[in-house]
Design an enzyme around this catalytic site. Structure first.
Site, PDB file in Angstrom:
ATOM      1  CG  LEU A   1      -1.896  -1.226   1.280  1.00 59.74           C
ATOM      2  CD1 LEU A   1      -2.817  -1.097   2.484  1.00 59.74           C
ATOM      3  CD2 LEU A   1      -2.697  -1.383   0.002  1.00 59.74           C
TER       4      LEU A   1
ATOM      5  CB  CYS B   1      11.231  -3.312  -5.428  1.00 63.47           C
ATOM      6  SG  CYS B   1      11.554  -2.311  -6.894  1.00 63.47           S
TER       7      CYS B   1
ATOM      8  CB  CYS C   1      18.713 -13.111   3.365  1.00 66.33           C
ATOM      9  SG  CYS C   1      18.002 -14.302   2.212  1.00 66.33           S
TER      10      CYS C   1
END
Length: 393
Positions: A80, A197, A351
């Site tokens: 969002l 991203c 990770c």
């Protein structure tokens, strides 16, 4: 270069459509003819995420008659911050359906076609063939190459965009009139070299900057207005607030659209072509992978574990597995941090999802730490299997 309009104009605009699009109609370069072309156009948006959100919203507002949306994912709260076509009440819903509802609210005259599926080798030709133009809002190299290859093989133009942190790129690839994506990037980058991203982050509003360029280019291609970015790459730096236009030439040796193409059909496996992880990492994780639950059991049993988080410091501040020491992957791959690893303790790497830790594990094993292991699924698996109270990101 100027190009002819991609689509023919629709027979007419209704009185209500004339009212709605009046600010387009009074632009001489668009006018009635251009708006009729938009009404008659069929555009597919691949992805309803960061780039797909502004692209779909402005394509709908512009009056594109048929909008296709393909996305197999569901809306997550972390979306969002940048995927503005979705709202809080859409969390958990299929993105394609959520986006379709927003498009209909923006413009009820748009025909929305939902493809609530993953784009793959088996369906990409059939889906693409239904549309005049493709807008690529994907976020991984495997899908980008597949979109490009399918578009070239079908003779379709497509508008491409890419975003990362504060940087964005956009172009129009149309092999009939200029280069394709493979002319610009003949080979994908080595696995792990370019973070996604999800790993590196992205400034939310950057999506709007690049998405709006994509829509602008789509409108220009559909209507024949101006000079679209065919043969040009727009590079945007949000921190410097600078735009650079780089010329991209068609590569005569391009494997797909060159003079003697060697790629004449879709590849069997685009994931394999792009390599999610390196061969070294694939080999390193064999018999050297544990689950988050196993890690928890080791900790509770008192096993002497040296747990290493290979993410970046900003991620470490958001959420961490208890007892983990931060040593970013880059410092391990460069060899800078190897002296910090003990020889007499069980080394466990993790990770966010397991990709970066696999790459770091390969470097450690090459340096002689043969018993090191990594956590399959990383922090996300820890949250799911061990402590759901922690925030996912």
């Amino acid at each position: 270069m100027s190009l002819p309009p991609l689509v023919e104009p629709a027979p007419e605009l209704t009185v209500d459509e004339i009212r709605r699009y009046s600010r387009h109609l009074i632009i001489p370069d668009v006018a009635m003819d251009g708006q009729k072309r938009l009404k008659n156009a069929k555009v597919l948006c691949v992805g309803a995420g960061g780039l797909g959100s502004p692209a779909l919203m402005y394509l709908a507002a512009a009056g594109v008659g048929t909008l296709g949306i393909i996305d197999f994912d569901t809306v997550d709260e972390s979306n969002l911050q940048r995927q503005v076509i979705h709202g809080q009440s859409d969390v958990g819903r299929p993105k394609a359906e959520s986006a379709a509802d927003s498009v209909r609210e923006i413009n009820p005259y748009v025909n929305v076609v939902i493809h609530n599926t993953s784009l793959d080798r088996d369906n990409v030709r059939e889906i693409f063939s239904q549309y005049d133009l493709i807008v690529d809002g994907t976020d991984n190299f495997a899908t980008r190459y597949m979109v490009n290859d399918a578009a070239v093989l079908l003779g379709k133009p497509y508008v491409w965009g890419s975003i990362y942190r504060f940087d964005g790129q956009a172009s129009v690839f149309w092999a009939e009139h200029g280069p394709c994506y493979r002319c610009l990037y003949p080979e994908p980058p080595p696995p792990g070299m370019v973070p996604s991203c999800a790993e590196g982050g992205v400034l939310g509003v950057l999506c709007a900057s690049i998405g709006s360029i994509q829509v602008t280019e789509a409108i220009k291609v559909l209507t024949g207005v101006g000079e679209p970015l065919v043969g040009g790459l727009m590079v945007y730096d949000a921190l410097e607030m600078s735009y650079r236009k780089i010329k991209v030439r068609k590569d005569p040796n391009c494997a797909l659209c060159g003079e003697n193409p060697t790629v004449t059909d879709l590849l069997e496996d685009y994931e394999d072509f792009c390599g999610a992880v390196s061969v070294e990492a694939q080999e390193a994780v064999v018999d050297a992978t544990i689950t988050a639950r196993e890690l928890k059991d080791w900790q509770e049993s008192g096993k002497d574990v040296f747990l290493v988080d290979v993410r970046e410091a900003a991620e470490y501040e958001i959420v961490r597995i208890p007892g983990a020491t931060l040593i970013p992957k880059g410092e391990i791959l460069s060899g800078e941090a190897l002296s910090r690893f003990p020889q007499d303790r069980q080394i466990v790497l993790h990770c966010k999802s397991g990709v970066r830790s696999a790459e770091a594990l390969a470097a450690l094993k090459a340096a002689g730490f043969k018993d090191a292991v990594h956590v399959h699924g990383g922090v996300l698996a820890w949250i799911k299997q061990v402590d759901p109270s922690l925030p996912a990101y």
